[in-house]
Design a protein around this motif. Sequence first.
Motif, PDB file in Angstrom:
ATOM      1  N   LEU A 125      22.639   2.934   8.399  1.00 20.37           N
ATOM      2  CA  LEU A 125      21.807   1.906   9.016  1.00 20.37           C
ATOM      3  C   LEU A 125      20.330   2.083   8.695  1.00 20.37           C
ATOM      4  O   LEU A 125      19.616   1.098   8.471  1.00 20.37           O
ATOM      5  N   ILE A 126      19.870   3.329   8.657  1.00 22.84           N
ATOM      6  CA  ILE A 126      18.466   3.577   8.332  1.00 22.84           C
ATOM      7  C   ILE A 126      18.150   3.158   6.896  1.00 22.84           C
ATOM      8  O   ILE A 126      17.078   2.631   6.593  1.00 22.84           O
ATOM      9  N   ASN A 127      19.106   3.374   5.998  1.00 20.99           N
ATOM     10  CA  ASN A 127      18.897   3.043   4.583  1.00 20.99           C
ATOM     11  C   ASN A 127      19.172   1.581   4.260  1.00 20.99           C
ATOM     12  O   ASN A 127      18.900   1.129   3.143  1.00 20.99           O
ATOM     13  N   ASN A 128      19.737   0.850   5.213  1.00 18.25           N
ATOM     14  CA  ASN A 128      20.073  -0.555   4.989  1.00 18.25           C
ATOM     15  C   ASN A 128      19.568  -1.379   6.173  1.00 18.25           C
ATOM     16  O   ASN A 128      20.345  -1.852   7.007  1.00 18.25           O
ATOM     17  N   ILE A 129      18.256  -1.542   6.244  1.00 19.93           N
ATOM     18  CA  ILE A 129      17.641  -2.213   7.381  1.00 19.93           C
ATOM     19  C   ILE A 129      18.115  -3.657   7.520  1.00 19.93           C
ATOM     20  O   ILE A 129      18.304  -4.158   8.631  1.00 19.93           O
ATOM     21  N   ASP A 130      18.351  -4.336   6.394  1.00 15.64           N
ATOM     22  CA  ASP A 130      18.834  -5.719   6.468  1.00 15.64           C
ATOM     23  C   ASP A 130      20.208  -5.775   7.134  1.00 15.64           C
ATOM     24  O   ASP A 130      20.473  -6.665   7.956  1.00 15.64           O
ATOM     25  N   GLU A 131      21.086  -4.840   6.778  1.00 15.46           N
ATOM     26  CA  GLU A 131      22.409  -4.784   7.402  1.00 15.46           C
ATOM     27  C   GLU A 131      22.274  -4.464   8.889  1.00 15.46           C
ATOM     28  O   GLU A 131      22.968  -5.053   9.731  1.00 15.46           O
ATOM     29  N   CYS A 132      21.381  -3.554   9.209  1.00 15.68           N
ATOM     30  CA  CYS A 132      21.142  -3.179  10.598  1.00 15.68           C
ATOM     31  C   CYS A 132      20.679  -4.388  11.412  1.00 15.68           C
ATOM     32  O   CYS A 132      21.165  -4.636  12.518  1.00 15.68           O
ATOM     33  N   ARG A 133      19.762  -5.163  10.851  1.00 14.75           N
ATOM     34  CA  ARG A 133      19.269  -6.356  11.546  1.00 14.75           C
ATOM     35  C   ARG A 133      20.356  -7.412  11.677  1.00 14.75           C
ATOM     36  O   ARG A 133      20.414  -8.136  12.686  1.00 14.75           O
ATOM     37  N   ARG A 134      21.189  -7.534  10.646  1.00 18.54           N
ATOM     38  CA  ARG A 134      22.298  -8.491  10.724  1.00 18.54           C
ATOM     39  C   ARG A 134      23.223  -8.130  11.878  1.00 18.54           C
ATOM     40  O   ARG A 134      23.648  -9.005  12.655  1.00 18.54           O
ATOM     41  N   MET A 135      23.539  -6.840  12.011  1.00 23.72           N
ATOM     42  CA  MET A 135      24.382  -6.397  13.121  1.00 23.72           C
ATOM     43  C   MET A 135      23.688  -6.643  14.454  1.00 23.72           C
ATOM     44  O   MET A 135      24.331  -7.002  15.454  1.00 23.72           O
ATOM     45  N   GLY A 136      22.360  -6.442  14.483  1.00 23.58           N
ATOM     46  CA  GLY A 136      21.612  -6.701  15.704  1.00 23.58           C
ATOM     47  C   GLY A 136      21.650  -8.168  16.099  1.00 23.58           C
ATOM     48  O   GLY A 136      21.795  -8.505  17.283  1.00 23.58           O
ATOM     49  N   ASP A 137      21.543  -9.048  15.114  1.00 29.82           N
ATOM     50  CA  ASP A 137      21.625 -10.486  15.382  1.00 29.82           C
ATOM     51  C   ASP A 137      23.001 -10.851  15.942  1.00 29.82           C
ATOM     52  O   ASP A 137      23.117 -11.681  16.856  1.00 29.82           O
ATOM     53  N   HIS A 138      24.033 -10.233  15.381  1.00 27.09           N
ATOM     54  CA  HIS A 138      25.389 -10.499  15.865  1.00 27.09           C
ATOM     55  C   HIS A 138      25.553  -9.963  17.280  1.00 27.09           C
ATOM     56  O   HIS A 138      26.185 -10.606  18.129  1.00 27.09           O
ATOM     57  N   ALA A 139      24.984  -8.774  17.539  1.00 24.54           N
ATOM     58  CA  ALA A 139      25.053  -8.203  18.890  1.00 24.54           C
ATOM     59  C   ALA A 139      24.385  -9.137  19.900  1.00 24.54           C
ATOM     60  O   ALA A 139      24.898  -9.339  21.011  1.00 24.54           O
ATOM     61  N   LYS A 140      23.249  -9.713  19.526  1.00 25.46           N
ATOM     62  CA  LYS A 140      22.557 -10.650  20.410  1.00 25.46           C
ATOM     63  C   LYS A 140      23.420 -11.881  20.658  1.00 25.46           C
ATOM     64  O   LYS A 140      23.495 -12.387  21.789  1.00 25.46           O
ATOM     65  N   ALA A 141      24.078 -12.383  19.609  1.00 28.80           N
ATOM     66  CA  ALA A 141      24.946 -13.549  19.766  1.00 28.80           C
ATOM     67  C   ALA A 141      26.115 -13.238  20.699  1.00 28.80           C
ATOM     68  O   ALA A 141      26.507 -14.083  21.526  1.00 28.80           O
ATOM     69  N   VAL A 142      26.682 -12.041  20.576  1.00 29.27           N
ATOM     70  CA  VAL A 142      27.781 -11.630  21.465  1.00 29.27           C
ATOM     71  C   VAL A 142      27.286 -11.544  22.901  1.00 29.27           C
ATOM     72  O   VAL A 142      27.979 -11.956  23.844  1.00 29.27           O
ATOM     73  N   TYR A 143      26.075 -11.012  23.083  1.00 27.06           N
ATOM     74  CA  TYR A 143      25.496 -10.978  24.430  1.00 27.06           C
ATOM     75  C   TYR A 143      25.391 -12.390  25.016  1.00 27.06           C
ATOM     76  O   TYR A 143      25.800 -12.643  26.158  1.00 27.06           O
ATOM     77  N   LEU A 144      24.838 -13.306  24.240  1.00 23.95           N
ATOM     78  CA  LEU A 144      24.619 -14.662  24.742  1.00 23.95           C
ATOM     79  C   LEU A 144      25.922 -15.383  25.076  1.00 23.95           C
ATOM     80  O   LEU A 144      25.955 -16.229  25.981  1.00 23.95           O
ATOM     81  N   SER A 145      26.992 -15.048  24.384  1.00 24.52           N
ATOM     82  CA  SER A 145      28.266 -15.731  24.610  1.00 24.52           C
ATOM     83  C   SER A 145      29.160 -15.032  25.629  1.00 24.52           C
ATOM     84  O   SER A 145      30.145 -15.618  26.076  1.00 24.52           O
ATOM     85  N   ASN A 146      28.807 -13.787  26.008  1.00 21.48           N
ATOM     86  CA  ASN A 146      29.713 -13.040  26.893  1.00 21.48           C
ATOM     87  C   ASN A 146      29.054 -12.338  28.079  1.00 21.48           C
ATOM     88  O   ASN A 146      29.714 -12.154  29.108  1.00 21.48           O
ATOM     89  N   TYR A 147      27.802 -11.937  27.949  1.00 23.63           N
ATOM     90  CA  TYR A 147      27.254 -10.987  28.921  1.00 23.63           C
ATOM     91  C   TYR A 147      26.021 -11.478  29.667  1.00 23.63           C
ATOM     92  O   TYR A 147      25.258 -10.679  30.208  1.00 23.63           O
ATOM     93  N   THR A 148      25.807 -12.795  29.723  1.00 22.65           N
ATOM     94  CA  THR A 148      24.700 -13.330  30.507  1.00 22.65           C
ATOM     95  C   THR A 148      25.145 -13.515  31.965  1.00 22.65           C
ATOM     96  O   THR A 148      26.347 -13.590  32.254  1.00 22.65           O
ATOM     97  N   PRO A 149      24.202 -13.609  32.920  1.00 24.40           N
ATOM     98  CA  PRO A 149      24.578 -13.835  34.321  1.00 24.40           C
ATOM     99  C   PRO A 149      25.426 -15.093  34.510  1.00 24.40           C
ATOM    100  O   PRO A 149      26.428 -15.064  35.241  1.00 24.40           O
TER     101      PRO A 149
END
Length: 209
Positions: free
Chosen positions: A165-189
């Motif tokens: 992840l440290i050597n592939n920041i773009d991949e890391c950010r892509r996973m972060g964007d997906h994590a945010k999308a999962v949060y918005l679709s599953n873990y909001t109040p």
Amino acid sequence: KAKFVEAGFPEHKIAVKPNFVKLPCSEALNNKTSAPYALFVGRLSEEKGIKTLAKAWEILGKHCKLKVAGDGPLMHLLNNHHNIETLGFQDSTRIHQLMQEAAFLVIPSEWYEGFPMVLVEAFSHGLPAIASRLGSLAEIVIDGETGLLFEPGNANELADKARRLINNIDECRRMGDHAKAVYLSNYTPDHNIQQLLDIYQEAMLENSR
């Protein structure tokens, strides 16, 4: 749920509802630093995988900085590493700031977790996670999509995943964007309240049959 079913509870009477958190302030999101670091948040004890964490960052050397927010009996294992910064106990405001700046979260637990709040908080900040392939962590973190999984206790594999992840920041950010999308679709109040209402409704229907 699987453990309850193994113990003999009827599967159709078990509902799983995740934890949730409020969305962080929008103006504070995506505040990544130019020198990305990994983040651990939690108690510094053996069951949390602190020995594995220390060994992994010894393997990584200068390639990846780790910030540790938490306290506990194994803090001494982390204090002598030049690439680990121990911060001690931090309040929620500081934890959110660290999550806004970090590249990814590390959860190296070696015991069963339920649904760690720190994980859903990380997802709400668009922060991917490297987590043990154990229990619920292996179900919540989608390997290669919202983070990476490694065998519990395997410091070499953890180091490999962190280096990736440290050597592939773009991949890391892509996973972060997906994590945010999962949060918005599953873990909001709002989503969580609806899940709870659905569970109550199903329970009432079951009781009326």
